[in-house]
Scaffold this motif. Structure first.
Motif, mmCIF file in Angstrom:
data_model
loop_
_atom_site.group_PDB
_atom_site.id
_atom_site.type_symbol
_atom_site.label_atom_id
_atom_site.label_comp_id
_atom_site.label_asym_id
_atom_site.label_seq_id
_atom_site.Cartn_x
_atom_site.Cartn_y
_atom_site.Cartn_z
ATOM 1 N N THR A 99 0.827 -1.207 0.000
ATOM 2 C CA THR A 99 0.000 0.000 0.000
ATOM 3 C C THR A 99 0.862 1.258 0.000
ATOM 4 O O THR A 99 0.336 2.366 0.038
ATOM 5 N N ILE A 100 2.201 1.069 -0.042
ATOM 6 C CA ILE A 100 3.119 2.208 -0.016
ATOM 7 C C ILE A 100 3.404 2.666 -1.437
ATOM 8 O O ILE A 100 3.712 1.859 -2.305
ATOM 9 N N ASP A 101 3.308 3.966 -1.683
ATOM 10 C CA ASP A 101 3.601 4.525 -3.011
ATOM 11 C C ASP A 101 4.700 5.569 -2.865
ATOM 12 O O ASP A 101 4.447 6.732 -2.547
ATOM 13 N N ILE A 102 5.943 5.164 -3.090
ATOM 14 C CA ILE A 102 7.059 6.081 -2.889
ATOM 15 C C ILE A 102 7.172 7.110 -4.008
ATOM 16 O O ILE A 102 7.929 8.069 -3.889
ATOM 17 N N VAL A 103 6.433 6.915 -5.087
ATOM 18 C CA VAL A 103 6.444 7.911 -6.163
ATOM 19 C C VAL A 103 5.510 9.066 -5.829
ATOM 20 O O VAL A 103 5.824 10.236 -6.065
ATOM 21 N N ALA A 104 4.358 8.750 -5.251
ATOM 22 C CA ALA A 104 3.370 9.783 -4.955
ATOM 23 C C ALA A 104 3.698 10.555 -3.674
ATOM 24 O O ALA A 104 3.375 11.732 -3.559
ATOM 25 N N ASP A 105 4.318 9.901 -2.695
ATOM 26 C CA ASP A 105 4.599 10.548 -1.414
ATOM 27 C C ASP A 105 5.859 11.409 -1.540
ATOM 28 O O ASP A 105 6.927 10.899 -1.867
ATOM 29 N N PRO A 106 5.778 12.716 -1.264
ATOM 30 C CA PRO A 106 6.942 13.596 -1.478
ATOM 31 C C PRO A 106 8.132 13.255 -0.585
ATOM 32 O O PRO A 106 9.286 13.400 -0.995
ATOM 33 N N VAL A 107 7.874 12.808 0.643
ATOM 34 C CA VAL A 107 8.987 12.483 1.545
ATOM 35 C C VAL A 107 9.675 11.204 1.096
ATOM 36 O O VAL A 107 10.911 11.137 0.996
ATOM 37 N N LEU A 108 8.890 10.169 0.799
ATOM 38 C CA LEU A 108 9.476 8.912 0.355
ATOM 39 C C LEU A 108 10.188 9.084 -0.983
ATOM 40 O O LEU A 108 11.233 8.470 -1.232
ATOM 41 N N TYR A 109 9.637 9.942 -1.840
ATOM 42 C CA TYR A 109 10.275 10.192 -3.127
ATOM 43 C C TYR A 109 11.626 10.877 -2.930
ATOM 44 O O TYR A 109 12.613 10.552 -3.593
ATOM 45 N N ALA A 110 11.682 11.836 -1.979
ATOM 46 C CA ALA A 110 12.953 12.509 -1.692
ATOM 47 C C ALA A 110 13.976 11.523 -1.142
ATOM 48 O O ALA A 110 15.152 11.568 -1.505
#
Length: 288
Positions: A99-110
């Motif tokens: 359920t984790i989307d590291i592309v959509a989440d700005p912190v995870l993407y950073a």
């Protein structure tokens, strides 16, 4: 990645008309595009490159029969996984979709796109900026709340003094007027110092880990705030001349310096076109 974006005559970004429609196949197509971008990203492609690959996928995809939406690469991979309980193989169970989307989440993407910048431009955050960034990283996991770390700011001639201390430690003798230029590769250096305190339940190695964690969080905070940074150290980091310059206590450990500055435009262009793959995360996760 957020919703698909277009641009108006003034160059401002806005949502694509197709993605703004409620219900129907247009919304489905937008979701498929997002799924394809995410699948490529998780396969080790950088954000911009993943978007390009997803666009190629959509261009080459044949229309699905009877109006069905093409299946995303991620969904197809999920279909190929064995059902839970079908195999006795030991190890993590990836059959349940994340359920984790590291592309959509700005912190995870950073977190996933951070890069060390070896050559930074002269502009730097001011000391008040540093204080706020350090406030944000003080939430680092810290057994018993000992706060076993601190930072020292090195600007201007302090960097020349560091170069002289490194030369002294290495036994280097320069000609009059010559200096060690390595500490001058950035206008701002931030030294990280581990300052463990004696505690019956928190060994020194654990406090060193906390200090290193604060350093890694600071790197990420600087990156998210738009600054380039390179964490440097070396065999002379805890030599006596260098320790003396930083006024270290007997039990303290200098963990290196963060070279901080603006990200040069040439680096931004290289990052935008980067195809360097991310490491496969499976190598870091296992079960007992």
């Amino acid at each position: 990645m957020g919703e698909l974006m277009g641009s108006d005559k003034k160059g401002k970004k806005h949502k694509s008309k197709k993605c703004r429609r409620s219900g129907g196949r247009d919304d489905d197509a937008c979701q498929v595009t997002r799924d394809r971008v995410r699948a490529h990203f998780l396969d080790g492609n950088t954000g911009p490159w993943a978007k390009n690959l997803a666009a190629e996928d959509m261009k080459n995809a044949r229309p699905a029969a009877d109006g069905a939406t093409p299946q995303s690469a991620e969904a197809a991979a999920a279909d190929e996984r064995p059902a839970s309980g079908e195999s006795s193989r030991r190890g993590p169970d990836y059959s349940v979709p994340s359920t984790i989307d590291i592309v959509a989440d700005p912190v995870l993407y950073a977190l996933s796109t951070r890069r060390s910048i070896s050559k930074v431009d002269p502009e730097t955050p001011n000391d008040s900026d540093l204080l706020e960034l350090i406030r944000s990283v003080s939430s680092v996991a810290d057994h018993k709340g000992l706060r076993p770390w601190r930072f020292l700011i090195l600007r201007g001639d302090d960097r020349i003094r560091l170069g002289a201390a490194l030369d002294e430690a290495a036994g280097v003798h320069r000609k009059p007027g010559e200096i060690n230029g390595k500490p001058l590769r950035a206008e701002l250096l931030l030294a990280l110092i581990a300052s463990p305190t004696k505690h019956d339940k928190v060994p020194e190695w654990e406090q060193h880990a906390t200090a290193a964690g604060a350093g890694h969080l600071l790197e990420l905070a600087l990156w998210q705030a738009g600054w380039g940074v390179m964490w440097r150290s070396g065999t002379l980091t805890n030599s006596e001349p260098v320790r003396s310059l930083h006024r270290l206590g007997e039990n303290e450990l200098l963990m290196g310096w963060f070279y901080i500055g603006a990200v040069p435009e040439r680096y931004r262009q290289r990052l935008a076109a980067s195809t360097r793959p991310l490491p496969k995360p499976e190598q870091f996760l296992d079960t007992l």
